[in-house]
Design an enzyme around this catalytic site. Structure first.
Site, PDB file in Angstrom:
ATOM      1  N   SER A 149       0.814  -1.203   0.000  1.00 35.52           N
ATOM      2  CA  SER A 149       0.000   0.000   0.000  1.00 35.52           C
ATOM      3  C   SER A 149       0.860   1.271   0.000  1.00 35.52           C
ATOM      4  O   SER A 149       1.640   1.497  -0.904  1.00 35.52           O
ATOM      5  CB  SER A 149      -0.958  -0.026   1.192  1.00 35.52           C
ATOM      6  OG  SER A 149      -1.885   1.021   1.134  1.00 35.52           O
TER       7      SER A 149
ATOM      8  N   ASP B 272      -0.706   1.638  -4.022  1.00 34.58           N
ATOM      9  CA  ASP B 272      -1.531   0.588  -4.618  1.00 34.58           C
ATOM     10  C   ASP B 272      -2.866   1.104  -5.128  1.00 34.58           C
ATOM     11  O   ASP B 272      -3.709   0.326  -5.591  1.00 34.58           O
ATOM     12  CB  ASP B 272      -1.739  -0.570  -3.638  1.00 34.58           C
ATOM     13  CG  ASP B 272      -2.728  -0.264  -2.528  1.00 34.58           C
ATOM     14  OD1 ASP B 272      -2.817   0.915  -2.123  1.00 34.58           O
ATOM     15  OD2 ASP B 272      -3.411  -1.185  -2.063  1.00 34.58           O
TER      16      ASP B 272
END
Length: 444
Positions: A101, A241
């Protein structure tokens, strides 16, 4: 078993006693493959962001799934919400995301999506964990899985994003996009350009090591500067992401997740598609709650984390929710948090209202907030300590309904976060310091 498995350079971190190494990731792929194969399911998609270790983990997962007799569809670099969408639309039995992420390149992780593009059920995760404790066996040669590349994955997802705002026309808009050198580096510019916008893109040159490095939604300074420098209408920043988004208005001011959620909710109501109330988190700014209350829109707070926001949305049968970080859920458009889809919803609000981003966000006034981290040396439950709770109640009484107190033990550090929020910034700072001193005397 956690829904995410984080490590550093693929070797640091653990799920229980399982170190995250390429060998562990291969075993994880095998374990997941065994569980799905027993259910008569045989196709799992694998996507990743742009960090360098993704190549290693992608190959390891493919090997594990192949050994378990399950086919692997390789998506390549793809935003996390894109993997969720493709899992659903290509009728795969599950999707696997290789990403950490908004973390730096040396971290990486793995999480799963179910066939309908949502998080896996806990029961399935527990079954996968059970297989991690068993010796790995390989299917016979005629039962091995196969790997195949899905070459049109990006194009499919781009068309999906555009389909969520069919009326949107961006001709004449100048937009700065910051893709954090991450998974949106090809997707986002294509989406906004195909909708007619003039695009100025930064953070679109991933080298495996620069993902999220001083750029993207968690570091929007470059985005702010570029918006001012190019006299753009606005800027849009994603994380590595692509499931988070923050924006920058025409004045160069950051528009965070709380403000974006407010704009989305107000626009949805104007189009008669709000479908109920709005879900925030314990960390959502009080200004969001007060603004929605003024508009007679219900608001509830979930625990911090997108899975808890999703739980509350499902319980209430609502559609819109999110976090201050910019992880926003629009469940009438997609099944998970999606930075590109959320940004398009904001662009639709701008088009329909005829207002600028700065004008739209002005309907919500953020309240001053002071947070102090108090180191915890004793294992004390602050929610049950009578002295701490009495002190917190006294502070809330002084705020007189126009503020709030949050005492939240950190999940990653030995600290308790003492937060006071309210309309009077001077009073908020004073009371936060007083409450932190009381908490410190007890837990330190």
């Amino acid at each position: 078993m956690s829904r995410k498995y984080f490590g550093t350079d693929g070797i640091r971190g653990a799920v229980g006693t399982y170190p995250i190494t390429p060998e562990f990731v291969m075993k994880l792929g095998w374990a997941a493959g065994k569980v799905f194969a027993q259910q008569g399911k045989s196709k799992i998609l694998i996507g990743k962001d742009t960090r360098i270790s993704g190549y290693m983990f992608e190959s390891a997962l493919e090997a594990g799934l192949t050994a378990a007799g399950v086919d692997s569809g390789m998506l390549g670099p793809m935003p996390t919400p894109g993997i969720a969408y493709l899992t659903r639309t290509l009728h795969a039995d599950a999707g696997i995301v290789i990403s950490a992420s908004h973390n730096a390149y040396h971290d990486n992780g793995i999480k799963f999506f179910s066939a309908d593009g949502t998080k896996l059920d806990d029961a399935i995760e527990l079954e996968i964990e059970k297989y991690l404790d068993e010796p790995m066996t390989t299917a016979s040669s005629d039962k091995l899985g196969k790997a195949f590349r899905i070459n049109d994955a990006a194009g499919r997802y781009i068309e999906f994003c555009k389909s969520t705002v069919r009326r949107l026309k961006l001709k004449g808009r100048r937009i700065v996009l910051d893709c954090a050198h991450g998974a949106t580096y090809q997707i986002a510019p294509a989406v906004f350009k195909e909708l007619g916008a003039e695009i100025i893109a930064i953070g679109t040159s991933p080298d495996g090591l620069n993902i999220n490095k001083d750029i993207g939604s968690t570091s929007p300074k470059q985005l702010q500067q570029k918006v001012i420098e190019t006299r753009a209408d606005l800027g849009i920043g994603f994380d590595g992401d692509g499931d988070r988004v923050v924006m920058v208005d025409e004045k160069g001011e950051i528009v965070d997740g709380d403000e974006l959620l407010y704009i989305m909710a107000m626009h949805a109501r104007s189009r008669k598609r709000l479908g109920g109330g709005v879900v925030g988190t314990l960390m959502s700014n009080l200004g969001l709650e007060l603004a929605l209350k003024r508009e007679k829109i219900d608001f509830v707070r979930a625990n911090v984390g997108d899975r808890y926001v999703m739980q509350q949305l499902k319980e209430h049968n609502w559609r819109f929710g999110g976090e201050s970080s910019g992880h926003l859920l629009c469940l009438d458009s997609t099944s998970t948090g999606d930075g590109v889809v959320a940004a398009l919803q904001i662009m639709m609000a701008l088009q329909d209202s005829g207002k600028s981003l700065h004008e739209l966000k002005s309907g919500m006034v953020k309240c001053p907030q002071t947070m102090i981290n108090v180191r915890r040396n004793k294992d004390i439950d602050v929610a049950k300590d009578k002295t701490i709770q009495a002190a917190a109640a006294d502070v809330e009484a002084e705020l007189d309904g126009r503020g709030r107190v949050l005492l939240r033990p950190s999940g990653t550090e030995p600290v308790v976060r003492v937060m006071v929020e309210g309309e009077n910034g001077e009073l908020v700072a004073k009371k936060a310091l007083q409450l932190a001193e009381i908490v410190e005397n007890i837990i330190s």
